[in-house]
Each structure stands twice: as C-alpha cells, then as structure tokens.
Design a protein around this motif. Structure first.
Motif, PDB file in Angstrom:
ATOM      1  N   THR A  61       0.733  -1.377  -0.463  1.00 35.79           N
ATOM      2  CA  THR A  61      -0.016   0.452  -0.027  1.00 35.79           C
ATOM      3  C   THR A  61       0.926   1.027  -0.442  1.00 35.79           C
ATOM      4  OG1 THR A  61      -0.058  -1.084   2.231  1.00 35.79           O
ATOM      5  CG2 THR A  61      -2.348  -1.101   0.292  1.00 35.79           C
ATOM      6  N   GLY A  62       1.763   1.447   0.581  1.00 31.64           N
ATOM      7  CA  GLY A  62       2.940   2.164   1.081  1.00 31.64           C
ATOM      8  C   GLY A  62       3.020   3.158  -0.823  1.00 31.64           C
ATOM      9  N   ARG A  66       3.447   5.825  -2.848  1.00 29.84           N
ATOM     10  CA  ARG A  66       4.720   6.936  -3.178  1.00 29.84           C
ATOM     11  C   ARG A  66       4.644   7.074  -4.436  1.00 29.84           C
ATOM     12  NH1 ARG A  66       6.614   4.216   0.851  1.00 29.84           N
ATOM     13  NH2 ARG A  66       6.751   1.704  -0.440  1.00 29.84           N
ATOM     14  N   MET A  87       1.392  10.511   4.504  1.00 30.16           N
ATOM     15  CA  MET A  87       2.675   9.483   4.632  1.00 30.16           C
ATOM     16  C   MET A  87       3.054  10.099   4.521  1.00 30.16           C
ATOM     17  SD  MET A  87       3.595   7.559   0.974  1.00 30.16           S
ATOM     18  CE  MET A  87       3.884   9.300  -0.178  1.00 30.16           C
ATOM     19  N   VAL A  98      -7.197   4.077   2.686  1.00 33.56           N
ATOM     20  CA  VAL A  98      -6.637   2.953   2.461  1.00 33.56           C
ATOM     21  C   VAL A  98      -8.014   1.625   1.829  1.00 33.56           C
ATOM     22  CG1 VAL A  98      -5.507   1.105   3.072  1.00 33.56           C
ATOM     23  CG2 VAL A  98      -5.598   3.149   4.669  1.00 33.56           C
ATOM     24  N   PHE A 120      -0.512  -3.600   4.628  1.00 33.25           N
ATOM     25  CA  PHE A 120      -1.907  -3.911   4.571  1.00 33.25           C
ATOM     26  C   PHE A 120      -2.392  -5.195   5.143  1.00 33.25           C
ATOM     27  CE2 PHE A 120      -6.357  -4.761   3.504  1.00 33.25           C
ATOM     28  CZ  PHE A 120      -6.897  -3.892   3.721  1.00 33.25           C
ATOM     29  N   ARG A 194      14.077   8.324   2.009  1.00 35.10           N
ATOM     30  CA  ARG A 194      11.749   8.964   1.484  1.00 35.10           C
ATOM     31  C   ARG A 194      12.100   9.430   3.061  1.00 35.10           C
ATOM     32  NH1 ARG A 194       9.954   2.467   1.934  1.00 35.10           N
ATOM     33  NH2 ARG A 194       8.306   4.064   4.212  1.00 35.10           N
ATOM     34  N   ASP A 196       9.726  10.132   4.649  1.00 32.10           N
ATOM     35  CA  ASP A 196       9.085   9.518   6.227  1.00 32.10           C
ATOM     36  C   ASP A 196      10.062   8.862   7.050  1.00 32.10           C
ATOM     37  OD1 ASP A 196       9.341   7.626   4.289  1.00 32.10           O
ATOM     38  OD2 ASP A 196       7.294   6.587   4.921  1.00 32.10           O
TER      39      ASP A 196
HETATM   40  P1  AMP Z   1       5.015   1.707   4.153  1.00 29.43           P
HETATM   41  O1  AMP Z   1       5.636   1.823   2.558  1.00 29.43           O
HETATM   42  O2  AMP Z   1       4.491   0.386   4.174  1.00 29.43           O
HETATM   43  O3  AMP Z   1       5.980   1.606   5.417  1.00 29.43           O
HETATM   44  O4  AMP Z   1       3.784   2.753   3.900  1.00 29.43           O
HETATM   45  C1  AMP Z   1       4.588   4.076   3.864  1.00 29.43           C
HETATM   46  C2  AMP Z   1       3.217   5.009   4.247  1.00 29.43           C
HETATM   47  O5  AMP Z   1       2.284   4.991   3.602  1.00 29.43           O
HETATM   48  C3  AMP Z   1       2.703   4.852   5.894  1.00 29.43           C
HETATM   49  O6  AMP Z   1       4.090   5.528   6.897  1.00 29.43           O
HETATM   50  C4  AMP Z   1       1.385   5.427   5.882  1.00 29.43           C
HETATM   51  O7  AMP Z   1       1.864   6.708   6.085  1.00 29.43           O
HETATM   52  C5  AMP Z   1       1.039   5.146   4.378  1.00 29.43           C
HETATM   53  N1  AMP Z   1       0.425   3.894   4.643  1.00 29.43           N
HETATM   54  C6  AMP Z   1       0.770   2.636   3.623  1.00 29.43           C
HETATM   55  N2  AMP Z   1      -0.369   1.763   3.905  1.00 29.43           N
HETATM   56  C7  AMP Z   1      -0.623   2.158   5.234  1.00 29.43           C
HETATM   57  C8  AMP Z   1      -2.277   1.286   5.783  1.00 29.43           C
HETATM   58  N3  AMP Z   1      -2.204   0.159   5.292  1.00 29.43           N
HETATM   59  N4  AMP Z   1      -2.628   2.331   6.243  1.00 29.43           N
HETATM   60  C9  AMP Z   1      -2.496   3.322   6.829  1.00 29.43           C
HETATM   61  N5  AMP Z   1      -1.346   4.248   6.178  1.00 29.43           N
HETATM   62  C10 AMP Z   1      -0.548   3.592   5.543  1.00 29.43           C
END
Ligand code: AMP
Length: 254
Positions: A61-62, A66, A87, A98, A120, A194, A196
């Motif tokens: 999902t990230g 992105r 994000m 989501v 997710f 990144r 974040d």
């Molecule tokens: P990740 O790449 O999985 O670390 O996701 C990066 C960012 O995307 C997270 O820090 C959230 O801001 C957002 N994000 C991704 N997946 C989700 C999810 N299932 N629920 C809520 N926010 C999500």
C-alpha cells in the motif's frame, strides 16, 4: 525454485483501468500472505524475494501512495492527495481511504497467482475489512508472517535506508562504499532518503506501529494464521527461514 514473473503490477500500482502487462501464472495453490512487522524490518525486501520464489505479487500500500505522490496534483483524487500528505508526515492514512484504495484493486486480492500484502492491513479495522471481504469471495489467507527485530536495529535500518530514484533498489548506507553520497551500485542512479525515513517521521511511524499494528499479531494468532520469523541475518537467510516456516505451518494444518 524460481517462479518470478515479469508482471509490472500496473493493476495494483495505478489502479483501474490499468491492467498488468503479464498476469501471474495461475498457481495450483496460490500463496495468499500478509507480511507484518514494524517499519524497517525488511518486509519490502522479503516481499521481493518471496515473489521470486513463490510467484505471488508484492502488493504494498505504501508503494501505491508513493506512486500517487509522484504524479502531478491534477492527476490525483482529493482523497489520494490527502493520503500522500499523511504519508509525508509518517502518520497512518485513514482506514476508509486505505480500504477504498484496496477495494478498488480487489482483482489483485482474487488473482489466481496469489499475493504478498506488505503494509496492509495496518489496523484492526483494516484487518476486519480484509477478512470479511475474503470470506465473501470464498478466499482464504494462507498465513500471516510476523517479522521480529529489536527496536534499536529497526531505527538503525530505517535511518540508513536509501532508495534509487531510477531503479527503486533499496540499500543501507553502511553497505555503500562512499556512504551517503554514493550512486546506486546497480544502475548508477541517484540515491535518496525517503521523506518518512527522517528521524522526526520515524518516531511517529514506530508509535503508530505500536499503537495500531502490533495488535494485529494477536488478531492473526487467534485465527491460527500467525507465523513468526526472526528478521536477523542476510535477506536470503531470512527468506529461506520464512519459506521453511511457511511450509511447516501449512504441513501442520493438513
Ligand atoms: P510503508 O511503505 O508500508 O512503510 O508505508 C509508507 C506510508 O504509507 C505509511 O507510513 C503510511 O503513511 C502510509 N500507509 C501505507 N499503508 C498504509 C495502511 N495500510 N494504513 C495506513 N497508512 C498506510
């Protein structure tokens, strides 16, 4: 065993009406896995390796957020624009946004090639929504892999992580000959951190994990689906360990 396919995951990354360039081959018993673990534990790397070994697509999902963030403002829906803003701050995107995004891509959940969900579900509300949806569609998760790593190591991994602008490969600064300023060892592209993965966002993300995502471990344990794997050692070692743990969990059930 190497069953990698060249699927570009267009249906997942872009959403409808995009279609994947190559559909994953129909697996006799598709692997339908959720990968859990704190940010930085290496779920993305493992998903790529597991994709090569098991054939199922890596659905992050990230990655969708992105990809949306790199599109121009006018190509984004207001909900997606808001999601990208969450994000950037390291905060969780609201459950409804989501779930709508995943629901829109439900073809990937029902795909006969299986899936590796990364990032997710991240809250109990999302886990319940996925469970109900899969039950309605007569689909079942094969297992939920929980990657375990001590907190200090998670912080070190996140703050040293760099991604290539061009080929999207991920490296740790400690493995790069000229540290932070090195070009991508794979394609020579520019490496970036990144947004974040900056210290202020890391703290927010780890707190969101502790509060919202860690309870999923018990949720999936109660459903008899949890497989815990130590995320220490090289990526290949962790992948071997994951496959061995999955095979023994599946064998124990039959
Ligand atoms: P990740 O790449 O999985 O670390 O996701 C990066 C960012 O995307 C997270 O820090 C959230 O801001 C957002 N994000 C991704 N997946 C989700 C999810 N299932 N629920 C809520 N926010 C999500």
């Amino acid at each position: 065993m190497n069953v990698q396919n060249n699927n570009d995951r267009a249906e997942w990354l872009q959403g409808p009406p995009a279609v994947c360039s190559v559909k994953p081959g129909e697996a006799r018993t598709p692997w339908r896995l959720v990968l859990l673990g704190a940010p930085g534990v290496g779920k993305g790397t493992q998903a790529d390796l597991l994709h090569q070994r098991l054939g199922a697509c890596h659905l992050s999902t990230g990655d969708v957020f992105r990809a949306a963030g790199s599109r121009s403002d006018c190509d984004q829906t207001p909900a997606m624009r808001a999601a990208v803003e969450y994000m950037r701050r390291g905060a969780l995107v609201p459950d409804l946004t989501v779930w709508e995004m995943v629901r829109e891509r439900s073809g990937c959940i029902g795909c006969r090639g299986g899936f590796l969900l990364d990032g997710f579900p991240r809250t109990l509300v999302q886990a319940e929504a996925l469970k109900q949806y899969m039950e309605t569609e007569h689909l079942a998760l094969t297992a939920v892999v929980d990657y375990e790593l001590p907190l200090e190591e998670i912080v070190a991994r996140l703050s040293g992580r760099r991604t290539c602008e061009k080929c999207r490969s991920v490296f740790h600064v400690s493995s790069l000959p000229s540290g932070d300023q090195a070009p991508c060892p794979r394609c020579g592209g520019k490496l970036y951190q990144r947004e974040d993965d900056r210290p202020e966002s890391i703290a927010v993300r780890l707190e969101a994990y502790r509060r919202s995502t860690a309870p999923l471990i018990q949720f999936y344990k109660n459903l008899g689906l949890l497989v815990s794997v130590a995320a220490t050692g090289s990526p290949d070692e962790i992948c071997d360990r994951t496959i061995a743990a999955l095979e023994s969990a599946v064998a124990a059930r039959s």
